[in-house]
Design a protein around this motif. Structure first.
Motif, mmCIF file in Angstrom:
data_model
loop_
_atom_site.group_PDB
_atom_site.id
_atom_site.type_symbol
_atom_site.label_atom_id
_atom_site.label_comp_id
_atom_site.label_asym_id
_atom_site.label_seq_id
_atom_site.Cartn_x
_atom_site.Cartn_y
_atom_site.Cartn_z
ATOM 1 N N LEU A 1 21.201 54.789 -23.186
ATOM 2 C CA LEU A 1 21.349 56.242 -23.249
ATOM 3 C C LEU A 1 21.775 56.804 -21.898
ATOM 4 C CD1 LEU A 1 21.071 58.938 -24.750
ATOM 5 C CD2 LEU A 1 18.662 58.987 -24.054
ATOM 6 N N MET A 2 21.196 56.302 -20.830
ATOM 7 C CA MET A 2 21.529 56.803 -19.499
ATOM 8 C C MET A 2 22.978 56.486 -19.152
ATOM 9 S SD MET A 2 17.956 55.862 -17.545
ATOM 10 C CE MET A 2 18.472 56.516 -15.959
ATOM 11 N N ARG A 3 23.434 55.276 -19.479
ATOM 12 C CA ARG A 3 24.823 54.905 -19.177
ATOM 13 C C ARG A 3 25.811 55.723 -20.006
ATOM 14 N NH1 ARG A 3 26.611 50.273 -20.640
ATOM 15 N NH2 ARG A 3 24.824 49.372 -21.731
ATOM 16 N N LEU A 4 25.508 55.864 -21.306
ATOM 17 C CA LEU A 4 26.396 56.618 -22.169
ATOM 18 C C LEU A 4 26.442 58.098 -21.794
ATOM 19 C CD1 LEU A 4 25.587 55.027 -25.635
ATOM 20 C CD2 LEU A 4 27.844 55.104 -24.561
ATOM 21 N N SER A 5 25.292 58.674 -21.464
ATOM 22 C CA SER A 5 25.244 60.088 -21.084
ATOM 23 C C SER A 5 26.069 60.334 -19.830
ATOM 24 C CB SER A 5 23.792 60.530 -20.866
ATOM 25 O OG SER A 5 23.041 60.433 -22.058
ATOM 26 N N SER A 6 25.956 59.422 -18.870
ATOM 27 C CA SER A 6 26.735 59.556 -17.640
ATOM 28 C C SER A 6 28.234 59.481 -17.929
ATOM 29 C CB SER A 6 26.320 58.461 -16.652
ATOM 30 O OG SER A 6 27.085 58.543 -15.476
ATOM 31 N N ASP B 1 35.241 62.980 -30.166
ATOM 32 C CA ASP B 1 36.205 62.036 -29.580
ATOM 33 C C ASP B 1 35.702 61.511 -28.231
ATOM 34 O OD1 ASP B 1 37.854 62.442 -31.730
ATOM 35 O OD2 ASP B 1 39.105 63.944 -30.736
ATOM 36 N N ILE B 2 35.064 62.384 -27.469
ATOM 37 C CA ILE B 2 34.497 61.967 -26.178
ATOM 38 C C ILE B 2 33.371 60.955 -26.400
ATOM 39 C CG2 ILE B 2 33.118 62.762 -24.217
ATOM 40 C CD1 ILE B 2 34.809 65.262 -24.126
ATOM 41 N N PHE B 3 32.509 61.232 -27.395
ATOM 42 C CA PHE B 3 31.427 60.290 -27.698
ATOM 43 C C PHE B 3 31.987 58.917 -28.062
ATOM 44 C CE2 PHE B 3 28.209 63.749 -29.183
ATOM 45 C CZ PHE B 3 28.003 64.105 -27.862
ATOM 46 N N ALA B 4 32.989 58.914 -28.947
ATOM 47 C CA ALA B 4 33.575 57.646 -29.405
ATOM 48 C C ALA B 4 34.177 56.872 -28.235
ATOM 49 C CB ALA B 4 34.627 57.926 -30.469
ATOM 50 N N GLU B 5 34.862 57.551 -27.324
ATOM 51 C CA GLU B 5 35.460 56.866 -26.180
ATOM 52 C C GLU B 5 34.386 56.355 -25.226
ATOM 53 O OE1 GLU B 5 38.645 57.555 -22.543
ATOM 54 O OE2 GLU B 5 38.780 58.755 -24.373
ATOM 55 N N ALA B 6 33.304 57.136 -25.068
ATOM 56 C CA ALA B 6 32.209 56.688 -24.198
ATOM 57 C C ALA B 6 31.627 55.377 -24.707
ATOM 58 C CB ALA B 6 31.125 57.762 -24.113
ATOM 59 N N TYR B 7 31.469 55.251 -26.025
ATOM 60 C CA TYR B 7 30.978 54.002 -26.609
ATOM 61 C C TYR B 7 31.946 52.854 -26.312
ATOM 62 C CZ TYR B 7 26.864 55.340 -29.339
ATOM 63 O OH TYR B 7 25.603 55.699 -29.725
ATOM 64 N N ARG B 8 33.230 53.129 -26.490
ATOM 65 C CA ARG B 8 34.212 52.071 -26.235
ATOM 66 C C ARG B 8 34.210 51.652 -24.766
ATOM 67 N NH1 ARG B 8 37.420 55.329 -29.704
ATOM 68 N NH2 ARG B 8 38.471 56.254 -27.892
ATOM 69 N N ASN B 9 34.179 52.635 -23.858
ATOM 70 C CA ASN B 9 34.244 52.338 -22.429
ATOM 71 C C ASN B 9 33.021 51.552 -21.949
ATOM 72 O OD1 ASN B 9 36.607 53.749 -22.452
ATOM 73 N ND2 ASN B 9 35.827 55.550 -21.356
ATOM 74 N N GLN B 10 31.852 51.871 -22.554
ATOM 75 C CA GLN B 10 30.622 51.215 -22.113
ATOM 76 C C GLN B 10 30.306 49.960 -22.915
ATOM 77 O OE1 GLN B 10 28.607 52.110 -19.418
ATOM 78 N NE2 GLN B 10 30.400 53.395 -18.985
ATOM 79 N N GLY B 11 31.047 49.723 -23.981
ATOM 80 C CA GLY B 11 30.822 48.498 -24.763
ATOM 81 C C GLY B 11 29.472 48.472 -25.438
ATOM 82 N N VAL B 12 28.961 49.652 -25.815
ATOM 83 C CA VAL B 12 27.644 49.730 -26.476
ATOM 84 C C VAL B 12 27.864 49.638 -27.978
ATOM 85 C CG1 VAL B 12 25.592 51.131 -26.887
ATOM 86 C CG2 VAL B 12 26.676 51.106 -24.624
ATOM 87 N N VAL B 13 27.102 48.776 -28.647
ATOM 88 C CA VAL B 13 27.199 48.595 -30.093
ATOM 89 C C VAL B 13 26.091 49.378 -30.745
ATOM 90 C CG1 VAL B 13 27.155 46.942 -31.989
ATOM 91 C CG2 VAL B 13 28.188 46.298 -29.798
ATOM 92 N N ALA B 14 26.441 50.172 -31.783
ATOM 93 C CA ALA B 14 25.433 50.985 -32.482
ATOM 94 C C ALA B 14 24.410 50.099 -33.189
ATOM 95 C CB ALA B 14 26.120 51.892 -33.498
#
Length: 371
Positions: free
Chosen positions: A337-342, A358-371
């Motif tokens: 959560l901390m990495r994604l929020s940043s 769209d920003i949320f989706a890109e943040a997930y892609r950039n951080q490589g976090v899997v739901a």
């Protein structure tokens, strides 16, 4: 104020969701803001759905009685009596004899008194019924020290409540929705915000939804909850609407202080030239016709009764869960959560006009976090 709506947006309970996901609706769509509650960049705002908050928990969805209904009842009853018992006979006085006018006036007072008595009984019954329903409402409670949310679902038959459901804050699902439909009045656009949780091993939602006037207001309502849980917001003063007549330090409910605040605001606006004498005269006339601060005192009385009985109506498990913890026991946000929020804040600063999903989706892609 935000208005509750049950079962409106109907997100698919069988699908795993995360912030940034979008689901279609007939005439609209749902955009998810959580699990993993990420910041939206919108200012936090409460349109009345936050009924109470303190250092430990926030209650969402119950609300308090308002003064407007009391103004309508008091003003309506009193001036209906004056008009029907006195003004109506006077309007026909020039066209009839004195003897006939006296008989008409007496009969008008008699019949109007009987009608008003029945109206008073009906109003008392309506107020008592509304109060009884309010007493049974259990709000959704957010405990930021535990980083958990408590739902108390109603039973399917509407008689009482199920056992409380305690949901981890970062597992809570939150969404905004917009729909449009054609009615006899034309095309109508509707917006709202929902929060909920799918019970493990089932397709059953435990959720609450609220209608708002616009999509940014739905985001702002969510930000009030997210900001509180992340210790970014600590008082009602920080999330009150700029159009609200609540002043700093006031309680979350309406009362006589609300009318006094409106009175002071009227004179400020008059001094600044925002309103003229005609508006000022109309304001005074309306409040004189509705008994000035009396509707506020009645709202305060009902709120006091609700607050007095509120804790008694809560399930014992919820009362125990609501107690504050020592600081050593406070739950901490996850690393994801901390990495994604940043990352979301960085992207929002770089692309301020980009859709938040769209920003949320890109943040997930950039951080490589899997739901």
């Amino acid at each position: 104020m935000a208005k509750p709506r049950k079962g409106f947006s109907r997100p698919d309970p069988t699908q795993p969701q995360r912030a940034g996901d979008v689901e279609p609706l007939p005439g609209g769509r749902i955009a998810f803001l959580a699990p993993l509650p990420l910041p939206t960049g919108e200012p936090a705002l409460n349109e009345g759905a936050v009924s109470e908050l303190n250092d430990t928990w926030l209650d969402y969805g119950a609300g308090w009685p308002g003064i407007f209904g009391n103004q309508l009842i008091l003003g309506g009853l009193f001036w209906s009596f004056i008009m029907m018992a006195y003004l109506l006979p006077l309007s026909v006085a020039p066209f009839i004899s004195n003897a006939l006018y006296t008989a008409v006036a007496k009969e008008a007072v008699k019949m109007t008194s009987i009608a008003i008595i029945f109206a008073i009984i009906a109003c008392i019954w309506a107020v008592a019924s509304s109060h009884s329903k309010r007493r049974k409402v259990i709000p959704t409670r957010f405990h930021r020290q535990r980083r958990e949310v408590c739902f108390v679902p109603e039973k399917k038959n509407g008689e009482g409540h199920e056992a409380p459901v305690f949901v981890p804050w970062e597992s809570l699902r939150a969404w905004i929705f917009e729909t449009r439909g054609v009615t006899q009045y034309g095309v109508q656009q509707q917006y709202g915000m929902g929060i909920g949780y799918v019970l493990p091993g089932t397709d059953q939602w435990v959720k609450t939804e609220f209608m708002t006037l616009a999509l940014p207001l739905a985001l702002a309502e969510w930000e009030a909850l997210r900001g509180y849980m992340e210790y970014e917001i600590n008082s009602l003063d920080e999330i009150q609407s700029p159009l609200s007549i609540r002043e700093k330090g006031d309680p979350s409910w309406e009362g006589a202080h609300t009318i006094r605040n409106a009175h002071r605001r009227l004179h400020r606006r008059r001094s600044n030239g925002e309103v003229g004498w005609f508006y000022t005269l109309g304001w005074y006339l309306y409040h004189l016709l509705t008994f000035w601060t009396l509707p506020g005192y009645l709202a305060e009385l009902e709120t006091w009764l609700l607050r007095r009985s509120g804790t008694k109506s809560l399930p014992p498990e919820m009362v125990e869960w609501s107690k504050p913890l020592s600081k050593e026991q406070w739950a901490k946000p996850s690393e994801e959560l901390m990495r994604l929020s940043s990352e979301v804040r960085r992207l929002h600063e770089e692309y301020p006009h980009r859709a938040i999903e769209d920003i949320f989706a890109e943040a997930y892609r950039n951080q490589g976090v899997v739901a």
